[in-house]
Write a protein that holds these residues in place. Structure first.
Motif, PDB file in Angstrom:
ATOM      1  N   LEU A 266       0.801  -1.228   0.000  1.00  0.00           N
ATOM      2  CA  LEU A 266       0.000   0.000   0.000  1.00  0.00           C
ATOM      3  C   LEU A 266       0.832   1.276   0.000  1.00  0.00           C
ATOM      4  O   LEU A 266       0.349   2.334  -0.423  1.00  0.00           O
ATOM      5  N   ALA A 267       2.064   1.180   0.449  1.00  0.00           N
ATOM      6  CA  ALA A 267       2.899   2.376   0.626  1.00  0.00           C
ATOM      7  C   ALA A 267       2.986   3.263  -0.620  1.00  0.00           C
ATOM      8  O   ALA A 267       2.865   4.491  -0.517  1.00  0.00           O
ATOM      9  N   PRO A 268       3.204   2.693  -1.815  1.00  0.00           N
ATOM     10  CA  PRO A 268       3.287   3.563  -3.000  1.00  0.00           C
ATOM     11  C   PRO A 268       1.982   4.280  -3.324  1.00  0.00           C
ATOM     12  O   PRO A 268       1.986   5.264  -4.077  1.00  0.00           O
ATOM     13  N   GLU A 269       0.865   3.792  -2.757  1.00  0.00           N
ATOM     14  CA  GLU A 269      -0.428   4.406  -3.053  1.00  0.00           C
ATOM     15  C   GLU A 269      -0.705   5.628  -2.177  1.00  0.00           C
ATOM     16  O   GLU A 269      -1.538   6.462  -2.537  1.00  0.00           O
ATOM     17  N   VAL A 270      -0.018   5.733  -1.040  1.00  0.00           N
ATOM     18  CA  VAL A 270      -0.288   6.849  -0.128  1.00  0.00           C
ATOM     19  C   VAL A 270       0.045   8.199  -0.760  1.00  0.00           C
ATOM     20  O   VAL A 270      -0.764   9.140  -0.677  1.00  0.00           O
ATOM     21  N   PRO A 271       1.213   8.367  -1.404  1.00  0.00           N
ATOM     22  CA  PRO A 271       1.476   9.653  -2.083  1.00  0.00           C
ATOM     23  C   PRO A 271       0.434   9.971  -3.163  1.00  0.00           C
ATOM     24  O   PRO A 271       0.042  11.131  -3.328  1.00  0.00           O
ATOM     25  N   LYS A 272      -0.010   8.932  -3.878  1.00  0.00           N
ATOM     26  CA  LYS A 272      -1.040   9.147  -4.910  1.00  0.00           C
ATOM     27  C   LYS A 272      -2.346   9.597  -4.266  1.00  0.00           C
ATOM     28  O   LYS A 272      -3.034  10.482  -4.785  1.00  0.00           O
ATOM     29  N   LEU A 273      -2.668   8.962  -3.138  1.00  0.00           N
ATOM     30  CA  LEU A 273      -3.876   9.347  -2.414  1.00  0.00           C
ATOM     31  C   LEU A 273      -3.777  10.786  -1.932  1.00  0.00           C
ATOM     32  O   LEU A 273      -4.722  11.578  -2.087  1.00  0.00           O
ATOM     33  N   GLY A 274      -2.621  11.133  -1.367  1.00  0.00           N
ATOM     34  CA  GLY A 274      -2.422  12.497  -0.891  1.00  0.00           C
ATOM     35  C   GLY A 274      -2.490  13.523  -2.007  1.00  0.00           C
ATOM     36  O   GLY A 274      -3.095  14.592  -1.860  1.00  0.00           O
ATOM     37  N   GLN A 275      -1.894  13.186  -3.152  1.00  0.00           N
ATOM     38  CA  GLN A 275      -1.921  14.107  -4.288  1.00  0.00           C
ATOM     39  C   GLN A 275      -3.335  14.295  -4.807  1.00  0.00           C
ATOM     40  O   GLN A 275      -3.729  15.394  -5.218  1.00  0.00           O
ATOM     41  N   GLY A 276      -4.128  13.211  -4.770  1.00  0.00           N
ATOM     42  CA  GLY A 276      -5.530  13.310  -5.204  1.00  0.00           C
ATOM     43  C   GLY A 276      -6.316  14.269  -4.330  1.00  0.00           C
ATOM     44  O   GLY A 276      -7.162  15.028  -4.832  1.00  0.00           O
ATOM     45  N   ILE A 277      -6.035  14.249  -3.038  1.00  0.00           N
ATOM     46  CA  ILE A 277      -6.708  15.170  -2.116  1.00  0.00           C
ATOM     47  C   ILE A 277      -6.293  16.610  -2.401  1.00  0.00           C
ATOM     48  O   ILE A 277      -7.123  17.523  -2.428  1.00  0.00           O
TER      49      ILE A 277
ATOM     50  N   ASP B 205      -5.143  17.834  -5.276  1.00  0.00           N
ATOM     51  CA  ASP B 205      -5.693  18.240  -6.576  1.00  0.00           C
ATOM     52  C   ASP B 205      -7.157  18.642  -6.455  1.00  0.00           C
ATOM     53  O   ASP B 205      -7.637  19.509  -7.202  1.00  0.00           O
ATOM     54  N   GLU B 206      -7.848  17.992  -5.533  1.00  0.00           N
ATOM     55  CA  GLU B 206      -9.275  18.275  -5.356  1.00  0.00           C
ATOM     56  C   GLU B 206      -9.498  19.547  -4.542  1.00  0.00           C
ATOM     57  O   GLU B 206     -10.517  20.225  -4.696  1.00  0.00           O
ATOM     58  N   SER B 207      -8.544  19.885  -3.692  1.00  0.00           N
ATOM     59  CA  SER B 207      -8.743  20.981  -2.735  1.00  0.00           C
ATOM     60  C   SER B 207      -8.116  22.302  -3.152  1.00  0.00           C
ATOM     61  O   SER B 207      -8.530  23.373  -2.667  1.00  0.00           O
ATOM     62  N   PHE B 208      -7.093  22.256  -4.029  1.00  0.00           N
ATOM     63  CA  PHE B 208      -6.359  23.484  -4.357  1.00  0.00           C
ATOM     64  C   PHE B 208      -6.213  23.657  -5.871  1.00  0.00           C
ATOM     65  O   PHE B 208      -6.345  22.688  -6.633  1.00  0.00           O
ATOM     66  N   PRO B 209      -5.877  24.876  -6.299  1.00  0.00           N
ATOM     67  CA  PRO B 209      -5.589  25.105  -7.713  1.00  0.00           C
ATOM     68  C   PRO B 209      -4.373  24.275  -8.133  1.00  0.00           C
ATOM     69  O   PRO B 209      -3.519  23.944  -7.296  1.00  0.00           O
ATOM     70  N   PRO B 210      -4.253  23.947  -9.424  1.00  0.00           N
ATOM     71  CA  PRO B 210      -3.155  23.096  -9.888  1.00  0.00           C
ATOM     72  C   PRO B 210      -1.768  23.600  -9.481  1.00  0.00           C
ATOM     73  O   PRO B 210      -0.913  22.802  -9.082  1.00  0.00           O
ATOM     74  N   TRP B 211      -1.543  24.904  -9.585  1.00  0.00           N
ATOM     75  CA  TRP B 211      -0.206  25.423  -9.291  1.00  0.00           C
ATOM     76  C   TRP B 211       0.160  25.254  -7.817  1.00  0.00           C
ATOM     77  O   TRP B 211       1.309  25.013  -7.457  1.00  0.00           O
ATOM     78  N   LEU B 212      -0.883  25.313  -6.928  1.00  0.00           N
ATOM     79  CA  LEU B 212      -0.645  25.167  -5.505  1.00  0.00           C
ATOM     80  C   LEU B 212      -0.602  23.690  -5.097  1.00  0.00           C
ATOM     81  O   LEU B 212       0.147  23.302  -4.192  1.00  0.00           O
ATOM     82  N   ALA B 213      -1.407  22.862  -5.784  1.00  0.00           N
ATOM     83  CA  ALA B 213      -1.454  21.437  -5.453  1.00  0.00           C
ATOM     84  C   ALA B 213      -0.115  20.745  -5.700  1.00  0.00           C
ATOM     85  O   ALA B 213       0.207  19.755  -5.048  1.00  0.00           O
ATOM     86  N   GLN B 214       0.675  21.287  -6.652  1.00  0.00           N
ATOM     87  CA  GLN B 214       1.970  20.673  -6.965  1.00  0.00           C
ATOM     88  C   GLN B 214       3.093  21.164  -6.054  1.00  0.00           C
ATOM     89  O   GLN B 214       4.208  20.632  -6.083  1.00  0.00           O
ATOM     90  N   PHE B 215       2.789  22.157  -5.223  1.00  0.00           N
ATOM     91  CA  PHE B 215       3.823  22.743  -4.356  1.00  0.00           C
ATOM     92  C   PHE B 215       4.442  21.715  -3.393  1.00  0.00           C
ATOM     93  O   PHE B 215       5.675  21.668  -3.243  1.00  0.00           O
TER      94      PHE B 215
END
Length: 339
Positions: free
Chosen positions: A57-68, A70-80
């Motif tokens: 499951l470990a490799p999925e946690v960063p993906k899960l976090g990034q999905g959150i 991407d959903e909560s912030f503008p693209p430029w801020l979500a990649q920060f």
């Protein structure tokens, strides 16, 4: 199907097959047998290695976090956060990796400790059977095809022999009701004889040089293999078990509480170590979003869970070890509904 009551096959106008019609009742009887005689849910889930689950499951946690993000912030801020993470020292990255694994191991152990409140095998099985009523019919055919064939073929031979008696009666007793009453008796007698042959005697009974036992009872090993194979592959597989844990209204709140507790503990330890302040309300919102997205990431566990639980072998061995009296109840209740 007009004017037909629930779980009553025959309506005023219309008909439904007995197995599809009685799916709920039959499924509940079957799952009661599985959970009380064939399967110890806690023991089975202890076979999972929390460390291995965490690694998968470990490799999925960063993906899960990034999905959150991407959903909560503008693209430029979500990649920060990714930019910041790429600039972290190697020691810090390793520390985060260890923290991530510890969080996932803790979550797995928590689920094992509380599996009775997180998974209702009864609801898991019955809901699937009700959703696709053909499942129970397929299982019934796989386990009892030999008996169904015998029931069909015996009707011809028993009916022929009893029909000869009926014909003899008709020759000496000329009554307009002879054929109707005789046909009813022949039908009932044929069904009764066939079912007796299939399920009785329950235990091996010596009759002179012969040992008699119901034909279904003689096939215990064969039926155990068919039942366990179908159940493990189509009903109690990892995908369906996880789906039940995550969506069953009876158990879902318990999983949400467990997941949220472990996630907030993990996130708080990370943000505290990195000296980042996060509003508790935002933390709770992120946990809620993580729970919603979590089902999209558990597919990495399915192969391992199916293999490690070993439900096919567990069910087969347990069913083979059943007494004749216990085993007779595997299939007979379905025939009893027809009787």
């Amino acid at each position: 199907d007009l004017f037909r009551k629930d779980e009553v096959p025959l309506g005023l106008i219309g008909w439904q097959g007995i197995v599809p019609c009685k799916t709920r009742k039959m499924s509940e009887t079957m799952v009661n047998m599985v959970t009380t005689q064939l399967l110890n849910v806690q023991e089975v889930f202890r076979r999972l290695d929390p460390k291995k689950c965490a690694e998968l499951l470990a490799p999925e946690v960063p993906k899960l976090g990034q999905g959150i993000l991407d959903e909560s912030f503008p693209p430029w801020l979500a990649q920060f956060p990714n930019t910041v993470f790429d600039g972290l020292p190697t020691e810090t990255v390793e520390w985060l990796r260890v923290k991530n694994l510890r969080f996932l191991r803790g979550l797995t152990i928590g689920m094992q400790d509380n599996i009775d409140s997180l998974l209702s095998v009864k609801n898991c099985v019955v809901n699937q059977m009700m959703k696709d009523r053909s499942l129970l019919g397929i299982l019934f055919k796989k386990c009892g095809q030999a008996e169904l064939d015998f029931l069909t073929n015996s009707g011809l031979w028993f009916g022929f022999l009893l029909g000869l008696i009926q014909m003899a009666v008709a020759l000496f007793w000329d009554n307009p009701w002879t054929l109707s009453v005789g046909g009813c008796i022949v039908g009932l007698a044929t069904n009764w004889l066939a079912l007796k042959w299939i399920f009785e005697p329950v235990n091996p009974t010596k009759f002179g040089p012969f040992v008699l036992q119901g034909m279904f009872l003689k096939r215990q090993k064969e039926v155990a293999e068919e039942f366990s194979s179908f159940f493990a592959k189509n009903v109690l597989n990892s995908k369906e078990l996880w789906n039940s844990i995550l969506t069953d209204p009876e158990t879902q709140p318990h999983f949400h509480k467990l997941f949220t507790t472990h996630l907030i503990k993990f996130a708080s330890s990370v943000t505290s170590a990195l000296q980042v302040d996060i509003d508790p309300g935002m933390m709770s919102s992120a946990a809620k979003s993580a729970i919603e997205k979590f089902p999209n990431h558990i597919h990495v566990l399915h192969d391992y869970v199916n293999e490690q639980l070993g439900l096919r072998e567990t069910l087969r061995v347990s069913m083979e070890a059943m007494s004749s009296v216990q085993f007779e109840r595997v299939l007979h209740p379905i025939f009893e509904e027809d009787e």
